[in-house]
Design an enzyme around this catalytic site. Structure first.
Site, short mmCIF file in Angstrom:
data_model
loop_
_atom_site.label_atom_id
_atom_site.label_comp_id
_atom_site.label_asym_id
_atom_site.label_seq_id
_atom_site.Cartn_x
_atom_site.Cartn_y
_atom_site.Cartn_z
N CYS A 1 -28.80 11.22 -37.55
CA CYS A 1 -28.76 10.01 -38.60
C CYS A 1 -29.82 10.01 -39.44
O CYS A 1 -29.44 9.40 -40.61
CB CYS A 1 -28.44 8.83 -37.58
SG CYS A 1 -26.86 8.61 -36.85
N ALA B 1 -22.07 18.23 -23.10
CA ALA B 1 -22.67 17.27 -24.19
C ALA B 1 -22.98 18.28 -25.40
O ALA B 1 -24.23 18.02 -26.08
CB ALA B 1 -24.08 16.90 -23.76
N THR C 1 -14.46 14.10 -16.57
CA THR C 1 -13.29 14.70 -17.32
C THR C 1 -12.18 14.91 -16.37
O THR C 1 -12.08 14.40 -15.31
CB THR C 1 -13.64 16.21 -17.79
OG1 THR C 1 -13.97 16.90 -16.66
CG2 THR C 1 -14.98 16.12 -18.81
N TYR D 1 -18.20 16.18 -16.15
CA TYR D 1 -18.60 15.34 -17.00
C TYR D 1 -18.80 15.62 -18.65
O TYR D 1 -19.09 16.67 -18.48
CB TYR D 1 -19.70 14.37 -16.43
CG TYR D 1 -19.87 13.98 -15.44
CD1 TYR D 1 -19.68 12.59 -14.98
CD2 TYR D 1 -19.98 14.81 -14.21
CE1 TYR D 1 -19.70 12.11 -13.56
CE2 TYR D 1 -20.01 14.16 -12.76
CZ TYR D 1 -19.93 12.95 -12.54
OH TYR D 1 -19.67 12.56 -11.27
N ALA D 2 -18.26 14.67 -19.39
CA ALA D 2 -18.64 14.84 -20.78
C ALA D 2 -19.05 13.47 -21.45
O ALA D 2 -18.71 12.28 -20.92
CB ALA D 2 -17.38 15.55 -21.66
#
Length: 443
Positions: A42, A111, A268, A274-275
């Site tokens: 960002c 990720a 998931t 996992y995500a």
């Protein structure tokens, strides 16, 4: 326990650190396609105007720190191209040498974030056409910026506006081309008009309702072509949105845009996988369904939850309410909750309150106006959404309203909040409490 994490930025490393802290027996391998870990995406636009001196300032922890201090097997230039969920292994190749690799896992976290989307435009491979989602992309842009005087930005959303501001503050001429009829399409038109006027006042050439179809030039971009005209330029920055990096993950339940659907534990649709972050879905508490609003705050929180669950805990990500804020020259643009369009899809009767209020007490020196648009569900009186555009004090009001949304407060309960007051900070009735119609219908 063998843990493999694909992606070494916000969600991935937030998860890795929770596993390190809470499961000393876990062996963690992180596979990162690039060579940079844990950096603040960002902050990239603010390298352009020098508010951030260089891209290295954005790196929170480098790869060597993860290796030496936390004993994480942190790999670089490792691109994953396939997942075998039956054999529980990931495979891919080294980006530079093309040498293949395989890693087996007991638990896997995806990720991989999101990538900027380049529309299908003619001659998009010309030199001088940029996207800025990563540090290498920003470094490449910064190499060319000193040699140009005119920049065209394609896209009038969050990143597009931030880039327009920072390029203009660098002293360059800027043209902003946007396909829609207003800047910041999620805003109410009345508020979006303020943003347009701010851009014009700062010398930005704004072209709305212009669909970009391609670029012109020999080897370097010299002009951008839309359906209605051709405009000369020396450099182009395309900021038209992002897409989740999940092309390699086949067999998973996904949203239409490709984001991996996860439950509250970040699991998931396939066991032991996992995500988290910009490649995953985000449960929206107001819509009561999976959504996609990629933000750094959400990525870090989802990564933390995924890491704790992989480490053996039972934690839940409780969802988002859709909060964001943006600086654009002298304006602050904040929003949280549902917009008109999304609220209409709920089939509820929504009341909209539009006000222009002071950010501080009117008698205190230098008050400034804020345009505020609040949505309230008519029957339940529950708060639904808020948008604010102003010069000061937007962040405070958006955060208060986001907290109220998270806790499912009503309009009347908002009026009862005990908020901080002193003339330099607020009127005796805060801006959120100055709605003309204070109460719902009487019984």
């Amino acid at each position: 326990m063998k843990v493999v994490i694909i992606g070494g930025d916000a969600a991935g490393m937030s998860a890795a650190m929770e596993i390190v802290r809470n499961n000393k027996s876990a062996h963690i391998v992180v596979l990162e396609k690039g060579d940079i870990y844990s950096y603040g995406q960002c902050g990239l636009p603010y390298v352009i105007n020098g508010k951030v001196p260089n891209t290295e300032e954005l790196i929170a922890r480098d790869v060597e720190e993860f290796r030496s201090k936390y004993d994480i097997d942190a790999r670089i230039f490792h691109e994953v191209t396939a997942i075998d969920t039956k054999l529980q292994k990931v495979s891919g190749h080294d980006v530079n040498s093309k040498e293949p690799f395989e890693f087996v896992y007991d638990k896997l976290l995806i990720a991989t974030g999101a990538a900027p989307s380049m529309p299908r435009l003619e001659n998009a491979d010309l030199k001088g056409i940029h996207m800025i989602k990563t540090i290498p992309q920003m470094n490449k842009l910064m190499e060319q910026l000193p040699n140009v005087k005119h920049v065209t930005v394609v896209g009038g959303g969050y990143i597009g506006l931030e880039v327009v501001e920072t390029v203009r503050e660098r002293g360059l001429d800027v043209r902003l081309i946007h396909q829609g009829s207003q800047l910041m399409s999620v805003l109410d038109p009345e508020l979006a008009k303020i943003i347009y006027e701010e851009a014009i006042s700062k010398g930005v050439d704004v072209l709305l309702n212009e669909e970009t179809i391609g670029f012109e030039g020999e080897q370097v971009v010299e002009a951008i072509r839309t359906k209605t005209g051709t405009y000369p330029t020396e450099l182009v920055i395309v900021a038209t949105g992002v897409r989740p990096n999940t092309q390699f993950a086949t067999g998973f339940a996904k949203l239409e845009n490709g984001a991996l659907i996860v439950n509250g534990k970040m699991e998931t649709s396939i066991a032991n996988v996992y995500a988290a972050g910009d490649c995953a879905s985000h449960y929206n508490r107001l819509k009561q369904q999976d959504d996609y609003l990629p933000l750094g705050t959400t990525a870090n929180k989802q990564g933390r939850i995924a890491g704790l669950n992989i480490a053996g805990f039972n934690q839940k990500f409780n969802g988002i309410v859709g909060t964001s804020i943006l600086k654009f020259f002298d304006l602050q643009i904040g929003m949280t909750g549902l917009t008109n369009d999304t609220a209409d899809k709920s089939n509820a009767l929504i009341e909209a309150y539009v006000m222009e209020v002071n950010d501080i007490a009117s008698y205190y020196p230098h008050p400034s106006k804020m345009k505020l648009r609040m949505l309230v569900e008519q029957q339940s009186r529950k708060l639904v959404g808020l948008q604010i555009v102003g010069k000061h004090g937007v962040d405070k009001r958006i955060d208060v309203f986001a907290t109220a949304l998270y806790n499912e407060m009503t309009f009347e309960e908002l009026l009862d909040l005990d908020l901080a007051y002193a003339p330099p900070f607020s009127g005796v009735w805060d801006a959120l409490m100055q709605v003309p119609k204070r109460y719902g219908k009487k019984d």
